[in-house]
Scaffold this motif. Structure first.
Motif, mmCIF file in Angstrom:
data_model
loop_
_atom_site.group_PDB
_atom_site.id
_atom_site.type_symbol
_atom_site.label_atom_id
_atom_site.label_comp_id
_atom_site.label_asym_id
_atom_site.label_seq_id
_atom_site.Cartn_x
_atom_site.Cartn_y
_atom_site.Cartn_z
ATOM 1 N N MET A 290 0.480 -1.598 0.387
ATOM 2 C CA MET A 290 0.043 0.035 -0.133
ATOM 3 C C MET A 290 0.794 1.060 -0.193
ATOM 4 O O MET A 290 0.039 2.832 -1.006
ATOM 5 C CB MET A 290 -0.860 0.054 0.768
ATOM 6 N N GLY A 291 1.309 1.342 0.204
ATOM 7 C CA GLY A 291 3.415 2.484 0.733
ATOM 8 C C GLY A 291 3.752 2.470 -0.798
ATOM 9 O O GLY A 291 3.356 4.131 -1.350
ATOM 10 N N MET A 292 3.683 1.088 -1.799
ATOM 11 C CA MET A 292 4.531 1.241 -2.527
ATOM 12 C C MET A 292 3.654 2.270 -3.897
ATOM 13 O O MET A 292 4.113 2.438 -4.503
ATOM 14 C CB MET A 292 5.063 0.292 -2.850
ATOM 15 N N GLN A 293 2.185 1.678 -3.517
ATOM 16 C CA GLN A 293 1.162 1.689 -4.380
ATOM 17 C C GLN A 293 1.692 3.519 -4.603
ATOM 18 O O GLN A 293 1.304 3.991 -5.967
ATOM 19 C CB GLN A 293 0.062 1.680 -3.931
ATOM 20 N N GLY A 426 -2.868 3.625 6.505
ATOM 21 C CA GLY A 426 -1.722 4.380 7.205
ATOM 22 C C GLY A 426 -0.674 4.356 6.122
ATOM 23 O O GLY A 426 0.020 5.803 5.931
ATOM 24 N N SER A 427 -0.331 3.365 6.093
ATOM 25 C CA SER A 427 0.707 3.576 4.929
ATOM 26 C C SER A 427 0.697 3.983 3.845
ATOM 27 O O SER A 427 2.131 5.134 3.350
ATOM 28 C CB SER A 427 1.701 1.906 5.198
ATOM 29 N N ASN A 428 -0.486 4.350 3.187
ATOM 30 C CA ASN A 428 -0.963 5.086 2.248
ATOM 31 C C ASN A 428 -1.259 6.101 1.410
ATOM 32 O O ASN A 428 -0.373 6.703 1.259
ATOM 33 C CB ASN A 428 -2.474 3.550 1.490
ATOM 34 N N TRP A 429 -1.474 6.632 3.046
ATOM 35 C CA TRP A 429 -1.984 7.861 3.256
ATOM 36 C C TRP A 429 0.209 8.975 3.487
ATOM 37 O O TRP A 429 0.021 9.648 3.363
ATOM 38 C CB TRP A 429 -2.700 8.269 4.799
ATOM 39 N N THR A 431 2.767 7.252 2.839
ATOM 40 C CA THR A 431 3.556 7.778 1.038
ATOM 41 C C THR A 431 3.419 8.691 0.784
ATOM 42 O O THR A 431 3.759 9.673 -0.634
ATOM 43 C CB THR A 431 4.163 6.640 0.622
ATOM 44 N N ASN A 432 2.181 8.113 0.478
ATOM 45 C CA ASN A 432 1.173 9.543 -0.654
ATOM 46 C C ASN A 432 1.469 11.398 -0.477
ATOM 47 O O ASN A 432 1.355 11.965 -0.746
ATOM 48 C CB ASN A 432 -0.134 9.024 -0.243
ATOM 49 N N PHE A 433 1.243 11.331 1.257
ATOM 50 C CA PHE A 433 1.341 12.718 1.859
ATOM 51 C C PHE A 433 3.318 12.828 1.566
ATOM 52 O O PHE A 433 2.919 14.221 1.368
ATOM 53 C CB PHE A 433 1.884 12.636 3.668
ATOM 54 N N LEU A 434 4.014 12.202 1.183
ATOM 55 C CA LEU A 434 5.304 12.607 0.746
ATOM 56 C C LEU A 434 5.325 12.726 -0.446
ATOM 57 O O LEU A 434 6.149 13.405 -1.383
ATOM 58 C CB LEU A 434 6.235 10.989 1.177
ATOM 59 N N VAL A 435 4.918 12.000 -1.566
ATOM 60 C CA VAL A 435 4.663 11.760 -3.054
ATOM 61 C C VAL A 435 4.114 14.090 -3.049
ATOM 62 O O VAL A 435 4.455 13.985 -4.161
ATOM 63 C CB VAL A 435 3.954 10.905 -3.850
ATOM 64 N N ALA A 436 3.090 14.251 -2.275
ATOM 65 C CA ALA A 436 2.151 14.955 -2.888
ATOM 66 C C ALA A 436 2.797 15.975 -2.592
ATOM 67 O O ALA A 436 2.726 17.257 -2.969
ATOM 68 C CB ALA A 436 1.118 14.854 -1.847
ATOM 69 N N GLY A 456 12.287 3.846 -9.991
ATOM 70 C CA GLY A 456 12.656 3.053 -9.233
ATOM 71 C C GLY A 456 12.060 2.336 -8.011
ATOM 72 O O GLY A 456 12.409 1.056 -7.827
ATOM 73 N N CYS A 457 10.966 3.219 -7.787
ATOM 74 C CA CYS A 457 10.273 2.041 -6.475
ATOM 75 C C CYS A 457 8.975 1.236 -7.220
ATOM 76 O O CYS A 457 9.050 0.313 -6.380
ATOM 77 C CB CYS A 457 8.770 3.166 -5.897
ATOM 78 N N THR A 458 8.938 1.584 -8.755
ATOM 79 C CA THR A 458 8.113 0.394 -8.865
ATOM 80 C C THR A 458 9.280 -0.964 -9.607
ATOM 81 O O THR A 458 7.998 -2.353 -8.883
ATOM 82 C CB THR A 458 6.937 1.033 -9.879
ATOM 83 N N PHE A 459 9.979 -0.409 -10.099
ATOM 84 C CA PHE A 459 10.928 -1.129 -9.711
ATOM 85 C C PHE A 459 11.267 -2.666 -8.566
ATOM 86 O O PHE A 459 11.081 -3.703 -9.041
ATOM 87 C CB PHE A 459 12.211 -1.137 -10.566
ATOM 88 N N VAL A 460 11.471 -1.717 -7.797
ATOM 89 C CA VAL A 460 11.694 -2.768 -6.845
ATOM 90 C C VAL A 460 10.634 -3.269 -6.019
ATOM 91 O O VAL A 460 10.515 -4.931 -5.906
ATOM 92 C CB VAL A 460 12.746 -1.468 -5.180
ATOM 93 N N THR A 461 9.477 -2.744 -7.004
ATOM 94 C CA THR A 461 8.131 -3.269 -5.678
ATOM 95 C C THR A 461 7.713 -4.549 -6.395
ATOM 96 O O THR A 461 7.275 -5.854 -6.419
ATOM 97 C CB THR A 461 7.294 -2.612 -5.952
ATOM 98 N N ALA A 462 8.205 -4.702 -7.795
ATOM 99 C CA ALA A 462 7.616 -6.133 -8.804
ATOM 100 C C ALA A 462 8.596 -6.826 -8.353
ATOM 101 O O ALA A 462 8.320 -7.852 -8.419
ATOM 102 C CB ALA A 462 8.044 -5.071 -10.070
#
Length: 514
Positions: A290-293, A426-429, A431-436, A456-462
């Motif tokens: 959910m964070g990496m999403q 909560g993890s999603n929120w 990381t969403n804060f960091l992105v925003a 880079g984040c999407t590659f690590v998650t895959a």
């Protein structure tokens, strides 16, 4: 016979899912309006000159409160029930949106976003939990993608609401979208409180078996699916049936009438339970995914679509708003087949290949900017970037946007599902804060940094999903429980030993018979 089938009432669980999914519309609408509204001329006049960091703080101020409140959403939903938890959260969300639309100072606007975030964190994660708990296993995938579909519809309505109000020569241009959002939210809160039935699983855990049976009837859930669900409450033992032969299951369970033990059993969140050896690996997997999403950059695209299109060469505010609205339409359009085929695509494969596809598009855009191949006046580079933004949104919608939220909820044990799912949100929120927060600053300082970061984040998650993620498509919740237990022990070991064996075999000298 054909006419009768056309007039057949949809099953109750489908109607309940549609009502519940409307909560996703509120989230999508807010996401769709906050970016365009904060770049309108009347809003910048209202705020005054602000740096990219201040812009990011205004947009992201909703997210930390949402992250904090989401940690308590499971307790609220376990104590008062899923519908009441959703209704309370959406009511608070409505109050926050109303404060934003009626604000007389930027501080009041930010306070409204903070209150809105508290409500959003309380209700959004519970939507999927509720649908997951009422959906028959064979329909769980498509039904639990309902909130995601409504999120994309909210994006479309939000973007085009701002497109329609942008030229109003007053502060109503940016206030009206938030006031409309407040009205939608009040209506949703009232509808959920009045019409959404309690989760039968929640009723059973609270020793209300008779009420649960009545709700199962109201939801039109088949008896075979109810029997599978009984096992989740430890009321008996069920040997899961295969999807091809649902009648093959063997069932034994005691008298389901409430006993003193079940009547006093309260499934509120207890942190040691969420962090137990059985629950912890699933919680960590859900928190990571959910964070990496969000670290994929999807909300960087959605919040700041006008800035991204402006950076790519679209100069006028109308053209950037229109391009943003078109991206929302594309996302909504591909969400429909993604919902229909959710259970035809494996969760694991879809997440891995979707992550690799998003990695490719992000690195392509970053490479074009880094190579100075994107020019506003001429050249194909800017059009490649614009098309890649749309392609990234499509790939996210049909893969991570659909599968990760389902996976995060369905892998959790029943006793911690609501709590663990909301902690993952909560993890999603966060990381969403960091992105925003950082996206406008990154775009201002470097044209390519954000794209390389998200790629880079999407590659690590895959890669992580290839190593650790079990497949859950088409499985009952009990079968998912068993599959996840096995995958924690054998999944990584099998893949690593397979790679080592292939390497050793490739280095062994070949022998030639005399």
């Amino acid at each position: 016979m054909h006419l009768r089938s056309l007039t057949t009432k949809p099953p109750g669980y489908a109607l309940a899912t549609i009502l519940t999914s409307l909560g996703g519309f509120l989230f999508g609408h807010d996401t769709g309006i906050i970016g365009p509204a904060t770049v309108m001329a009347e809003f910048t006049k209202y705020v005054g000159s602000s740096s990219p960091t201040i812009h990011g703080l205004i947009v992201s101020s909703i997210l930390i409160p949402a992250a904090v409140s989401s940690f308590f959403a499971g307790t609220l939903a376990d104590t008062l029930g899923r519908p009441r938890g959703i209704a309370i959260g959406s009511l608070i969300f409505a109050i926050g949106a109303a404060l934003e639309g009626a604000s007389i100072h930027i501080a009041m606007f930010v306070v409204g976003r903070i209150i809105e975030g508290i409500g959003e964190g309380l209700y959004l994660g519970t939507l999927v939990v509720y649908i997951c708990e009422i959906a028959p296993p064979k329909h769980r995938g498509p039904l639990t993608t309902g909130p995601q579909l409504l999120i994309t519809l909210g994006l479309v309505v939000g973007f085009f609401t701002c497109y329609g109000t942008a030229n109003i020569p007053s502060s109503l241009s940016w206030r009206l979208p938030f006031l409309l959002l407040a009205g939608y939210s009040f209506a949703f809160s009232a509808a959920v409180y009045l019409y959404l039935p309690a989760s039968p699983r929640w009723l059973t855990l609270h020793g209300k078996a008779d009420e649960a049976a009545a709700i199962w009837d109201k939801l039109d859930v088949p008896a075979a699916d109810r029997e599978k669900i009984i096992n989740q409450f430890e009321l008996g033992t069920i040997q899961p049936a295969s999807d091809e032969n649902p009648s093959s299951s063997t069932i034994s369970f005691p008298d389901p009438r409430p006993t003193p033990a079940t009547q006093t059993r309260k499934p509120t969140m207890k942190l040691p339970e969420v962090l137990s050896s059985d629950s912890r690996p699933r919680l960590l997997m859900a928190v990571f995914l959910m964070g990496m999403q969000q670290l994929s950059g999807i909300d960087g695209v959605l919040y700041y679509a006008p800035l991204l299109f402006q950076q790519a060469g679209l100069s006028s505010i109308e053209s950037t708003f229109l391009a943003s609205g078109l991206s929302a339409i594309v996302i909504f359009a591909v969400s429909i087949p993604a919902l229909v085929w959710a259970d035809s695509w494996g969760r694991r494969v879809n997440t891995i290949y979707g992550g690799l596809g998003m990695t490719a598009t992000m690195l392509l855009m970053g490479g074009l900017y880094a190579g100075d191949a994107v020019h506003a006046d001429a050249g194909p580079g800017r059009w490649v970037v614009i098309v890649s933004i749309y392609l990234f949104a499509v790939l996210y919608t049909v893969s991570w946007g659909v599968g990760i939220r389902i996976f995060a909820a369905e892998i959790q044990p029943q006793k911690t599902r609501a709590s663990a799912t909301n902690i993952a949100h909560g993890s999603n929120w966060l990381t969403n804060f960091l992105v925003a927060l950082v996206t406008p600053t990154l775009l201002a300082k470097t044209s390519y940094g954000a794209y390389f970061l998200f790629g880079g984040c999407t590659f690590v998650t895959a890669v992580a999903c290839w190593l650790f993620m079990p497949e859950t498509r088409g499985k009952s919740l009990d079968e998912i429980d068993q599959a996840f237990r096995e995958s924690q022990v054998s999944g990584l070991k099998e893949r690593v030993t397979g790679v080592l064996r292939r390497r050793v075999k490739s280095r062994m000298p070949t022998t030639v018979d005399a």
